[in-house]
Design an enzyme around this catalytic site. Structure first.
Site, PDB file in Angstrom:
ATOM      1  N   ASP A 157       9.434  10.158  -6.426  1.00  0.00           N
ATOM      2  CA  ASP A 157       9.200   9.372  -5.205  1.00  0.00           C
ATOM      3  C   ASP A 157      10.042   8.097  -5.225  1.00  0.00           C
ATOM      4  O   ASP A 157       9.548   7.006  -4.968  1.00  0.00           O
ATOM      5  CB  ASP A 157       7.719   9.023  -5.071  1.00  0.00           C
ATOM      6  CG  ASP A 157       7.353   8.594  -3.645  1.00  0.00           C
ATOM      7  OD1 ASP A 157       8.136   8.890  -2.726  1.00  0.00           O
ATOM      8  OD2 ASP A 157       6.299   7.963  -3.465  1.00  0.00           O
TER       9      ASP A 157
ATOM     10  N   SER B 226       0.853  -1.185   0.000  1.00  0.00           N
ATOM     11  CA  SER B 226       0.000   0.000   0.000  1.00  0.00           C
ATOM     12  C   SER B 226       0.880   1.221   0.000  1.00  0.00           C
ATOM     13  O   SER B 226       2.035   1.181   0.435  1.00  0.00           O
ATOM     14  CB  SER B 226      -0.927   0.020   1.222  1.00  0.00           C
ATOM     15  OG  SER B 226      -0.175   0.059   2.419  1.00  0.00           O
TER      16      SER B 226
ATOM     17  N   VAL C 105      -2.359  -2.274  -3.212  1.00  0.00           N
ATOM     18  CA  VAL C 105      -1.976  -3.212  -4.262  1.00  0.00           C
ATOM     19  C   VAL C 105      -2.342  -4.634  -3.830  1.00  0.00           C
ATOM     20  O   VAL C 105      -2.061  -5.043  -2.698  1.00  0.00           O
ATOM     21  CB  VAL C 105      -0.467  -3.118  -4.568  1.00  0.00           C
ATOM     22  CG1 VAL C 105      -0.106  -4.051  -5.726  1.00  0.00           C
ATOM     23  CG2 VAL C 105      -0.076  -1.688  -4.912  1.00  0.00           C
TER      24      VAL C 105
ATOM     25  N   GLY D 142      -2.627   4.301  -3.359  1.00  0.00           N
ATOM     26  CA  GLY D 142      -3.578   3.210  -3.426  1.00  0.00           C
ATOM     27  C   GLY D 142      -3.057   1.931  -2.810  1.00  0.00           C
ATOM     28  O   GLY D 142      -1.920   1.841  -2.360  1.00  0.00           O
TER      29      GLY D 142
ATOM     30  N   LYS E 269      -3.581  -2.573  -8.615  1.00  0.00           N
ATOM     31  CA  LYS E 269      -3.587  -1.408  -7.720  1.00  0.00           C
ATOM     32  C   LYS E 269      -4.970  -0.755  -7.757  1.00  0.00           C
ATOM     33  O   LYS E 269      -5.471  -0.376  -8.810  1.00  0.00           O
ATOM     34  CB  LYS E 269      -2.531  -0.388  -8.133  1.00  0.00           C
ATOM     35  CG  LYS E 269      -2.532   0.854  -7.246  1.00  0.00           C
ATOM     36  CD  LYS E 269      -1.597   1.914  -7.799  1.00  0.00           C
ATOM     37  CE  LYS E 269      -0.414   2.091  -6.929  1.00  0.00           C
ATOM     38  NZ  LYS E 269       0.452   3.201  -7.357  1.00  0.00           N
TER      39      LYS E 269
END
Length: 807
Positions: free
Chosen positions: A634, A512, A518, A516, A532
């Protein structure tokens, strides 16, 4: 022998304008003869002794950098003759004494850094310039009042005066610095309120006033600073209620208000701080219930609300904080009710403290399944019942002070005192059982009714479901998900996807994140995929993550990027689905930081160096081979996924953005306006500017490289309060012996000499990637080439060893 410019043979001599020197002892006094010397860079040369007075005779000198050495003594008075000097870098030495008054003549200074020395007295002699861009004297013993003259430099961007002994009030003249973005006055003896004049510094993004004796209410105008990313006001004497305007700071990443006397309730608007990573309100006088809206802080990494007067139940909405990792601390309050089982779903949480409250009921056994949890404290509540066997590995101290609690690691349940009633009477049991049964039947009827209604509605409005292969736009793709398998192509309906995940059951959850949850999907054909789930948002601005992943992964393919196989949009169900190839071996974070029970074995060095190269090659493709180039924003170990062959694939492109030459498009403006990234991996300049570039990705990649070699998390408490992973690696890699050995994950040892050398080379590359100045970092392509060289050199050494005859 000193070396000049790019030459490797000619010694420095009078007339040379630039000089880079590589020494091992004292600075030669003969440098004073270089009358035309403009730049002298002696950083990190293990220099000892005092700074020669003769350096003050280099009247053309504009840049003097002798930082990161072991110099002692004071700053020579002759430095007052360096009237052309623009940059003075003396940090990380052992300089002491007062500043010479002659330094007031340095009217052209733009950058000065004297941090981490032992200097004292007033800093007024440094304030003769009106052109400062950065000013840093942290970690010294300077005292007296902060000079008003610092406000005379309107271009000053970063002002760091932390960890000294400054007294008096914060000068109101600082409000005249219109370009000020970073203000660090922490760790001093400052008093009085925060001056309202600072609200004129509209570009402030980092405010650190921790550990002073400041007082008064928290200023409401702080919420009007549109760039504010970090606000640290801990350990002062601030009082009164938190101003509602503070919750307008949509870019706020870190909020530290602990150790004050703030009272009143915590407003529900706290949920508007959508970018918040750290919230620390420990040790105040807040009361009332914990607002449910805290559950909206999906990026929260650390939540500390201890030593207040919060009451009521623990909100179930806290279960939505899937990214909560460092700590959840609600201790020393007046919380009541049961410990909600949802806490066991916080799969990344490392520390949980609910001690010294009025909590009742049994301890949820789900807490025993939290593999990442390293610290647990439920002591001194009113908990009862027998502890689950899944909790038996915790020490007794975690549960002490709960008189009605029993079972391992506490005493056996037979040893409970008989003076209290430990269970309900038989009549009470019958009544409760009857009521529970009727309630369950009623609930079941309600659920079946709702299910049948939704099922009818689902088939009635089935045309609102759209599933498609990520690169297909054919109308025949509607309501189906198309997969490519070489020359073959199979169709799966929405119903097949839901069936493959048992209606997106929690038992199929494999991960997660902020964008979202997964799930693992197993089709009847035997094929396994990752699904996802992203909640559908009617507001387009709130639906960016889903559209970004489609736009990004839908147009790119690379061996080291997760492959998007398709997507589904279903407004009726209320969520969207992204379908990826399944990564059998989870994430690098799982392998490095989860408890061994969840992992078959540890990562050996061969696997780690290949993962490092794979990650770099994936980032290189995004930055150099995509048109327009893509910034991931990210990169972290939990987003580096491993297939069945342990090959790395970079995933989670929910924050990715395309980069064009001119940032004039609406998408670029929107993308740059939001805070993106994860705590511990964020480049220092991004925390203040919120401008994502390829260099911010390179910084995050460097952190992951350090993580791969050391096995430590970038936010590990091991580093201490005043240390981060980058500085920790930087300090130890220059040493020998056990300190240097700490850099390598103990699970890797013993390493072959060639492997150990390769590990240190990877750390050297990581340090290049994490340089403070973004422009000094290598490109992703350069970093990739360096890592490939490490891999190839290791292979050459290994092959050579294998070819040698055994003796």
């Amino acid at each position: 022998m000193p070396r000049c410019g790019n030459s490797t043979s000619s010694p420095c001599c009078s007339g040379e304008k630039k000089c880079n020197v590589y020494l091992s002892r004292e600075i030669p006094v003969t440098f004073g003869r270089l009358k035309e010397l403009q730049l002298l860079h002696l950083r990190q040369n293990e220099l000892v002794g005092e700074i020669p007075v003769t350096l003050g005779y280099c009247h053309q000198l504009t840049i003097l950098d002798i930082a990161d050495n072991q110099l002692s003594g004071g700053i020579p008075t002759s430095f007052g003759f360096l009237r052309a000097l623009e940059q003075l870098m003396l940090y990380n030495n052992s300089l002491e004494g007062n500043l010479p008054a002659s330094l007031i003549n340095l009217a052209n200074l733009t950058r000065i850094n004297l941090s981490k020395n032992k200097m004292n007295g007033s800093i007024a002699p440094l304030c003769g310039s009106r052109s400062f861009l950065s000013f840093d004297v942290t970690n010294n013993a300077f005292d007296g009042e902060i000079p008003e003259e610092l406000g005379n430099s309107p271009t000053l961007d970063r002002l760091r005066l932390g960890k000294n002994r400054f007294t008096g009030r914060i000068p109101v003249s600082l409000g005249m610095i219109c370009e000020l973005s970073l203000l660090d006055l922490s760790g001093n003896l400052l008093t009085g309120p925060i001056p309202d004049e600072l609200k004129s510094c509209r570009k402030l993004s980092h405010v650190d006033l921790n550990d002073n004796s400041l007082s008064g209410p928290v200023p409401p105008w702080l919420g009007d600073l549109s760039q504010l990313g970090e606000l640290r006001l801990s350990s002062n004497h601030f009082f009164g209620a938190l101003p509602r305007q503070l919750f307008n700071s949509s870019k706020l990443l870190v909020l530290h208000l602990d150790g004050n006397s703030i009272n009143g309730t915590l407003h529900g608007e706290i949920g508007d701080l959508s970018s918040l990573n750290i919230l620390n309100l420990n040790g105040n006088q807040l009361s009332g219930p914990i607002p449910k809206t805290i559950g909206k802080l999906s990026n929260l990494y650390e939540l500390q609300l201890s030593r207040n007067g919060f009451n009521g139940d623990i909100p179930t909405e806290l279960g939505q904080l899937k990214n909560l990792q460092s700590i959840l601390d609600l201790s020393c309050n007046d919380l009541t009710g049961n410990i909600p089982p949802f806490i066991g779903m916080l799969s990344k949480l490392e520390a949980l403290d609910l001690s010294h409250n009025q909590l009742i009921g049994e301890v949820p056994p789900q807490i025993g399944d939290m593999s990442s949890l390293g610290k647990l404290n439920l002591s001194h509540n009113n908990l009862l019942g027998k502890l689950s066997k899944r909790l038996s590995h915790w020490p007794a101290e975690a549960f002490e002070g709960n008189l009605d609690l029993c079972g391992s690691p506490l005493d056996g349940c037979d040893n409970l005192g008989s003076g209290k009633q430990r269970s309900l009477s038989e009549t009470s049991v019958v009544v409760v059982s009857a009521i529970s049964t009727l309630a369950a039947i009623a609930l079941l009827v309600l659920v079946v009714t709702i299910f049948l209604k939704q099922r009818r509605e689902y088939f009635k409005r089935g045309n609102e479901v759209k599933c498609t292969y990520s690169s297909s736009s054919s109308s025949q793709a509607r309501r189906r998900l198309l997969f490519h398998h070489g020359a073959n192509k199979q169709d799966y309906k929405w119903e097949d996807i839901v069936h493959a995940t048992k209606n997106l059951s929690d038992e199929f959850v494999i991960g997660s994140g902020g964008s979202g949850t997964v799930y693992k999907g197993e089709f009847r054909t035997g094929e396994t995929v990752a699904v996802k789930k992203i909640l559908w948002k009617e507001d387009l601005l709130l639906n960016r993550s889903f559209t970004r992943e489609i736009r990004t992964l839908g147009r790119i393919r690379h061996r080291h990027l997760v492959k998007l196989m398709g997507y589904c949009i279903n407004r009726v169900a209320g969520f969207n689905l992204l379908i990826y190839e399944y990564m059998e071996n989870g994430s690098v974070w799982d392998w490095l930081h989860k408890q061994p029970v969840n992992i078959k074995k540890s990562l050996d060095w061969e696997a780690r160096i290949r993962i490092a190269v794979g990650l770099a090659q994936g980032v290189e493709y995004l930055h150099h081979d995509c048109v327009p180039k893509i910034v991931h924003r990210d990169i972290k170990s939990s987003n580096v996924l491993l297939d069945s062959n342990m090959e790395a694939h970079l995933g989670d492109f929910g924050l990715a953005k395309s980069v064009v030459e001119n940032y004039d498009s609406i998408s670029d403006i929107e993308s740059n306006s939001l805070f993106a990234g994860s705590y511990g991996y964020i480049a220092p300049e991004y925390a203040y500017t919120l401008k994502a570039t390829e260099k911010t990705d390179v910084y995050s990649m460097g952190i992951v490289l350090m993580e791969i070699v050391s096995g430590k998390m970038p936010t590990d408490n091991f580093f201490g309060v005043d240390m981060d992973m980058v500085r920790w690696v930087e300090m130890r890699i220059q040493t020998q012996g056990s300190d240097r050995g700490e850099l390598i994950d103990p699970t890797l040892k013993p390493l072959l000499p060639c492997e150990e050398s390769a590990a240190y080379q990877v750390l050297e590359i990581a340090l290049q990637c994490t340089r403070t100045v973004a422009q000094e970092r290598p490109s992703a392509r350069q970093a990739s080439d360096l890592l490939i060289n490490v891999l190839n050199n290791r292979k050459v050494v290994t092959d050579k060893v294998n070819m040698e005859p055994h003796k």
